[in-house]
Write a protein that holds these residues in place. Structure first.
Motif, PDB file in Angstrom:
ATOM      1  N   TYR A 130      16.720  62.958  18.774  1.00 28.32           N
ATOM      2  CA  TYR A 130      16.851  62.440  20.138  1.00 28.32           C
ATOM      3  C   TYR A 130      17.762  63.401  20.888  1.00 28.32           C
ATOM      4  O   TYR A 130      18.984  63.328  20.802  1.00 28.32           O
ATOM      5  N   HIS A 131      17.141  64.356  21.584  1.00 26.69           N
ATOM      6  CA  HIS A 131      17.906  65.365  22.292  1.00 26.69           C
ATOM      7  C   HIS A 131      17.006  65.959  23.363  1.00 26.69           C
ATOM      8  O   HIS A 131      15.795  65.849  23.286  1.00 26.69           O
ATOM      9  N   ALA A 155      24.337  64.444  23.559  1.00 28.94           N
ATOM     10  CA  ALA A 155      23.167  63.707  24.037  1.00 28.94           C
ATOM     11  C   ALA A 155      23.468  62.217  24.129  1.00 28.94           C
ATOM     12  O   ALA A 155      23.024  61.536  25.061  1.00 28.94           O
ATOM     13  N   THR A 196      23.401  60.052  27.651  1.00 32.74           N
ATOM     14  CA  THR A 196      22.533  58.877  27.749  1.00 32.74           C
ATOM     15  C   THR A 196      23.342  57.631  28.099  1.00 32.74           C
ATOM     16  O   THR A 196      22.950  56.851  28.974  1.00 32.74           O
ATOM     17  N   ARG A 211      11.882  58.267  23.678  1.00 33.25           N
ATOM     18  CA  ARG A 211      12.023  56.804  23.594  1.00 33.25           C
ATOM     19  C   ARG A 211      10.684  56.107  23.728  1.00 33.25           C
ATOM     20  O   ARG A 211      10.366  55.182  22.981  1.00 33.25           O
ATOM     21  N   THR A 220      20.839  62.343  16.610  1.00 37.94           N
ATOM     22  CA  THR A 220      21.211  62.903  17.904  1.00 37.94           C
ATOM     23  C   THR A 220      22.564  63.598  17.806  1.00 37.94           C
ATOM     24  O   THR A 220      23.259  63.502  16.802  1.00 37.94           O
ATOM     25  N   ARG A 273      14.096  63.027  26.785  1.00 38.47           N
ATOM     26  CA  ARG A 273      14.637  61.847  26.084  1.00 38.47           C
ATOM     27  C   ARG A 273      13.837  60.597  26.426  1.00 38.47           C
ATOM     28  O   ARG A 273      13.578  59.762  25.553  1.00 38.47           O
TER      29      ARG A 273
END
Length: 102
Positions: A53-54, A85, A89, A64, A81, A60
């Motif tokens: 997740y980056h 990041a 977020t 998701r 992640t 991003r």
């Protein structure tokens, strides 16, 4: 030389998933090791999915939408992640919530 912390963590996640505890599980690691984590998960527990997740906001959002369903189940991946990041977020989400209250 590593001390096996990553393998112990991956083994623990696999044990929990094997007991029906599907997560969600989050690994926060340095940016330079994110791909190593995914490789180790696929090497030692190929039945468990792991994703990085980056990226920028659009990337991003796509991650998701594509990999993280709203419900947690056996197919929900281990999310890997970086601290940066995660902070970006969380700050974006907090900013949005604050502006929604105004």
């Amino acid at each position: 030389m590593g001390l096996g912390k990553a393998i112990q963590t991956i083994g623990f996640f696999a044990h929990l998933k094997g007991k029906g505890l599907d997560g969600p599980y989050l690994v926060i690691a340095t940016l330079s090791t994110l791909s190593n984590w995914v490789n180790e998960v696929s090497r030692f527990v190929p039945s468990v999915n792991a994703i990085i997740y980056h990226g920028n906001k659009k990337e991003r959002d796509e991650i998701r939408g594509k990999h993280m369903s709203r419900t947690i189940g056996p197919d929900f991946p281990i999310v890997i992640t970086s601290y940066e990041a995660l902070v970006v977020t969380l700050l974006a989400r907090a900013w949005k919530e604050q502006s929604d209250l105004s």
